[in-house]
Design a protein around this motif. Structure first.
Motif, PDB file in Angstrom:
ATOM      1  N   PHE A  11       0.832  -1.201   0.000  1.00 55.29           N
ATOM      2  CA  PHE A  11       0.000   0.000   0.000  1.00 55.29           C
ATOM      3  C   PHE A  11       0.869   1.255   0.000  1.00 55.29           C
ATOM      4  O   PHE A  11       0.492   2.278  -0.569  1.00 55.29           O
ATOM      5  CB  PHE A  11      -0.917   0.011   1.228  1.00 55.29           C
ATOM      6  CG  PHE A  11      -2.135  -0.857   1.086  1.00 55.29           C
ATOM      7  CD1 PHE A  11      -3.238  -0.412   0.376  1.00 55.29           C
ATOM      8  CD2 PHE A  11      -2.176  -2.118   1.647  1.00 55.29           C
ATOM      9  CE1 PHE A  11      -4.366  -1.207   0.239  1.00 55.29           C
ATOM     10  CE2 PHE A  11      -3.299  -2.917   1.510  1.00 55.29           C
ATOM     11  CZ  PHE A  11      -4.400  -2.459   0.805  1.00 55.29           C
ATOM     12  N   CYS A  20       0.495   4.267  -2.491  1.00 56.87           N
ATOM     13  CA  CYS A  20       0.206   5.620  -2.019  1.00 56.87           C
ATOM     14  C   CYS A  20       1.203   6.637  -2.566  1.00 56.87           C
ATOM     15  O   CYS A  20       0.825   7.743  -2.962  1.00 56.87           O
ATOM     16  CB  CYS A  20       0.228   5.660  -0.493  1.00 56.87           C
ATOM     17  SG  CYS A  20      -1.130   4.779   0.291  1.00 56.87           S
ATOM     18  N   SER A  47     -11.962   7.586  -8.917  1.00 56.29           N
ATOM     19  CA  SER A  47     -12.549   7.001  -7.702  1.00 56.29           C
ATOM     20  C   SER A  47     -11.992   5.609  -7.433  1.00 56.29           C
ATOM     21  O   SER A  47     -11.717   5.245  -6.287  1.00 56.29           O
ATOM     22  CB  SER A  47     -14.076   6.932  -7.839  1.00 56.29           C
ATOM     23  OG  SER A  47     -14.621   8.221  -8.005  1.00 56.29           O
ATOM     24  N   ALA A  95      -9.837   4.044  -4.188  1.00 56.34           N
ATOM     25  CA  ALA A  95     -10.501   3.014  -3.380  1.00 56.34           C
ATOM     26  C   ALA A  95      -9.551   2.229  -2.468  1.00 56.34           C
ATOM     27  O   ALA A  95      -9.861   2.022  -1.287  1.00 56.34           O
ATOM     28  CB  ALA A  95     -11.279   2.061  -4.291  1.00 56.34           C
ATOM     29  N   PRO A  96      -8.376   1.771  -2.962  1.00 55.50           N
ATOM     30  CA  PRO A  96      -7.478   1.028  -2.061  1.00 55.50           C
ATOM     31  C   PRO A  96      -7.023   1.862  -0.863  1.00 55.50           C
ATOM     32  O   PRO A  96      -6.876   1.326   0.246  1.00 55.50           O
ATOM     33  CB  PRO A  96      -6.294   0.669  -2.967  1.00 55.50           C
ATOM     34  CG  PRO A  96      -6.858   0.683  -4.344  1.00 55.50           C
ATOM     35  CD  PRO A  96      -7.868   1.783  -4.347  1.00 55.50           C
ATOM     36  N   GLN A 123      -8.713   4.345   0.583  1.00 57.88           N
ATOM     37  CA  GLN A 123      -9.856   4.458   1.501  1.00 57.88           C
ATOM     38  C   GLN A 123     -10.096   3.161   2.254  1.00 57.88           C
ATOM     39  O   GLN A 123     -10.467   3.172   3.430  1.00 57.88           O
ATOM     40  CB  GLN A 123     -11.098   4.868   0.712  1.00 57.88           C
ATOM     41  CG  GLN A 123     -10.998   6.245   0.072  1.00 57.88           C
ATOM     42  CD  GLN A 123     -12.093   6.510  -0.931  1.00 57.88           C
ATOM     43  OE1 GLN A 123     -12.767   5.585  -1.396  1.00 57.88           O
ATOM     44  NE2 GLN A 123     -12.299   7.773  -1.279  1.00 57.88           N
ATOM     45  N   ARG A 124      -9.847   2.038   1.590  1.00 59.03           N
ATOM     46  CA  ARG A 124     -10.089   0.742   2.224  1.00 59.03           C
ATOM     47  C   ARG A 124      -9.096   0.489   3.358  1.00 59.03           C
ATOM     48  O   ARG A 124      -9.482   0.045   4.442  1.00 59.03           O
ATOM     49  CB  ARG A 124      -9.994  -0.366   1.181  1.00 59.03           C
ATOM     50  CG  ARG A 124     -10.309  -1.754   1.743  1.00 59.03           C
ATOM     51  CD  ARG A 124     -10.192  -2.826   0.677  1.00 59.03           C
ATOM     52  NE  ARG A 124     -11.137  -2.597  -0.411  1.00 59.03           N
ATOM     53  CZ  ARG A 124     -10.775  -2.300  -1.653  1.00 59.03           C
ATOM     54  NH1 ARG A 124      -9.492  -2.198  -1.959  1.00 59.03           N
ATOM     55  NH2 ARG A 124     -11.667  -2.118  -2.594  1.00 59.03           N
ATOM     56  N   VAL A 125      -7.822   0.769   3.118  1.00 59.79           N
ATOM     57  CA  VAL A 125      -6.816   0.433   4.126  1.00 59.79           C
ATOM     58  C   VAL A 125      -6.979   1.277   5.383  1.00 59.79           C
ATOM     59  O   VAL A 125      -6.680   0.823   6.489  1.00 59.79           O
ATOM     60  CB  VAL A 125      -5.394   0.585   3.533  1.00 59.79           C
ATOM     61  CG1 VAL A 125      -5.006   2.050   3.338  1.00 59.79           C
ATOM     62  CG2 VAL A 125      -4.365  -0.112   4.419  1.00 59.79           C
ATOM     63  N   THR A 126      -7.484   2.508   5.236  1.00 59.36           N
ATOM     64  CA  THR A 126      -7.683   3.339   6.428  1.00 59.36           C
ATOM     65  C   THR A 126      -8.878   2.894   7.259  1.00 59.36           C
ATOM     66  O   THR A 126      -9.030   3.324   8.403  1.00 59.36           O
ATOM     67  CB  THR A 126      -7.873   4.814   6.028  1.00 59.36           C
ATOM     68  OG1 THR A 126      -8.987   4.912   5.122  1.00 59.36           O
ATOM     69  CG2 THR A 126      -6.627   5.357   5.357  1.00 59.36           C
ATOM     70  N   LYS A 127      -9.732   2.039   6.691  1.00 62.72           N
ATOM     71  CA  LYS A 127     -10.899   1.548   7.435  1.00 62.72           C
ATOM     72  C   LYS A 127     -10.572   0.327   8.285  1.00 62.72           C
ATOM     73  O   LYS A 127     -11.367  -0.059   9.146  1.00 62.72           O
ATOM     74  CB  LYS A 127     -12.034   1.204   6.464  1.00 62.72           C
ATOM     75  CG  LYS A 127     -12.629   2.430   5.765  1.00 62.72           C
ATOM     76  CD  LYS A 127     -13.719   2.025   4.792  1.00 62.72           C
ATOM     77  CE  LYS A 127     -14.299   3.247   4.075  1.00 62.72           C
ATOM     78  NZ  LYS A 127     -15.324   2.870   3.081  1.00 62.72           N
ATOM     79  N   TYR A 128      -9.413  -0.288   8.064  1.00 61.33           N
ATOM     80  CA  TYR A 128      -9.063  -1.492   8.829  1.00 61.33           C
ATOM     81  C   TYR A 128      -9.010  -1.243  10.338  1.00 61.33           C
ATOM     82  O   TYR A 128      -9.553  -2.035  11.123  1.00 61.33           O
ATOM     83  CB  TYR A 128      -7.736  -2.058   8.339  1.00 61.33           C
ATOM     84  CG  TYR A 128      -7.801  -2.695   6.959  1.00 61.33           C
ATOM     85  CD1 TYR A 128      -8.999  -3.174   6.433  1.00 61.33           C
ATOM     86  CD2 TYR A 128      -6.657  -2.826   6.180  1.00 61.33           C
ATOM     87  CE1 TYR A 128      -9.069  -3.748   5.182  1.00 61.33           C
ATOM     88  CE2 TYR A 128      -6.716  -3.405   4.909  1.00 61.33           C
ATOM     89  CZ  TYR A 128      -7.912  -3.862   4.416  1.00 61.33           C
ATOM     90  OH  TYR A 128      -7.968  -4.434   3.178  1.00 61.33           O
ATOM     91  N   LEU A 149     -12.535  -0.995  11.635  1.00 59.03           N
ATOM     92  CA  LEU A 149     -13.159  -2.314  11.614  1.00 59.03           C
ATOM     93  C   LEU A 149     -12.690  -3.149  12.803  1.00 59.03           C
ATOM     94  O   LEU A 149     -13.498  -3.774  13.509  1.00 59.03           O
ATOM     95  CB  LEU A 149     -12.830  -3.026  10.304  1.00 59.03           C
ATOM     96  CG  LEU A 149     -13.210  -4.511  10.199  1.00 59.03           C
ATOM     97  CD1 LEU A 149     -14.711  -4.688  10.252  1.00 59.03           C
ATOM     98  CD2 LEU A 149     -12.637  -5.123   8.920  1.00 59.03           C
TER      99      LEU A 149
END
Length: 308
Positions: free
Chosen positions: A19, A23, A64, A68-69, A71-76, A79
């Motif tokens: 990632f 980034c 977008s 997406a990747p 935005q996804r990794v920051t949600k881990y 979660l």
């Protein structure tokens, strides 16, 4: 059936540096897309038609999808926080969940640090840091430095130990008689890396680590001007002899054959012994001549600091 989510995250946390690469290239990829759309009218038309007519794209444009990747990794961490709240402290996965959350946050902070160094104007979501996370961010940076130095593949590398040690280079082989107090020690960041052979080369995902192919000690000076600097090239344990002396049991000595000798110690004696056992283990595994002699010093070996 019980699924341990924390253990799964810990198993794959070493994939997060991918990632980081993504980034760091984010700004340049968006700029390239903008330039291509200006230059190639057919590409611009194709992207607009795809966005509006292809239901699988949910009317999302390519920019977008590029975001997406990230935005996804920051949600881990969020979660994992929710899973932790729903998990009792007595559950066998509770500790792994907390550790996974902490390590992911440390990786994200490290990505933020690297993006700022690269001059990017954007960052990932920031996380509150404590001393443990700051230490982990430093460890991530040191591992990157070590990997670049040795040139090994990340998936074939295992970091056995890492941390601060005191190091001295004795002027001769008589330092044991005089005692370690006569040596001039300096603080050093030390990483013990091993390169693992793979049982199968057909697939990196399914291949399991096999025997040790190589092992090195990487010596890094404490940060200067915001960057880590190597003390010297890595010490290959296949070319080293590791020993300790009962009269100086708070230290251990590593002799690089035909070159230099080093004396190491930790502020904690038990940790010094742990470092010694780990380094000696891989030194014994590598090199057929050491297997025959159980990695004992050889009186016929010519080194500047070999003790009589």
């Amino acid at each position: 059936m019980t699924v341990c989510i924390g253990e799964i995250f810990l198993e794959f946390v070493n994939m997060l540096p991918a990632f980081q690469t993504y980034c760091l290239q984010q700004s340049s990829s968006v700029n390239m897309l903008n330039a291509l759309e200006k230059e190639k009218e057919l590409l611009r038309i194709f992207l607009n038609v795809s966005q509006n007519d292809n239901t699988a794209l949910r009317r999302m444009n390519l920019r977008s999808f590029l975001m997406a990747p990230l935005q996804r990794v920051t949600k881990y961490p969020l979660l994992l926080s929710r899973i932790i709240k729903a998990t009792t402290e007595y559950h066998p996965d509770h500790g792994s969940l907390r550790e996974a959350k902490s390590r992911i946050e440390s990786h994200l902070e490290h990505i933020n640090m690297k993006t700022k160094q690269e001059g990017n104007t954007w960052t990932l979501r920031s996380f509150r840091q404590d001393s443990k996370k700051k230490r982990e961010v430093i460890n991530i940076e040191m591992r990157e430095t070590a990997l670049k130095t040795v040139g090994w593949l990340r998936e074939e590398t295992r970091f056995v130990m890492e941390g601060s040690l005191q190091l001295a280079q004795p002027p001769d082989g008589q330092w044991v008689k005089k005692g370690s107090k006569t040596l001039k020690f300096q603080n050093m960041q030390v990483l013990l890396l091993v390169n693992m052979k793979r049982v199968s080369e057909s697939s990196l995902e399914s291949a399991e680590p096999g025997p040790v192919k190589d092992a090195v000690l990487v010596l890094i000076r404490d940060k200067n001007n915001g960057k880590f600097h190597l003390l010297r090239e890595p010490l290959r344990l296949s070319n080293c002899i590791v020993s300790t002396d009962p009269d100086c049991d708070d230290t251990f000595e590593l002799i690089e054959i035909r070159r230099e000798a080093f004396v190491f110690r930790d502020s904690d004696r038990a940790r010094t012994h742990h470092w010694f056992r780990q380094i000696r283990r891989y030194s014994r595994e590598l090199g057929s001549w050491k297997k025959r002699r159980n990695a004992l010093p050889n009186i016929m070996i010519s080194t500047p600091h070999t003790r009589p």
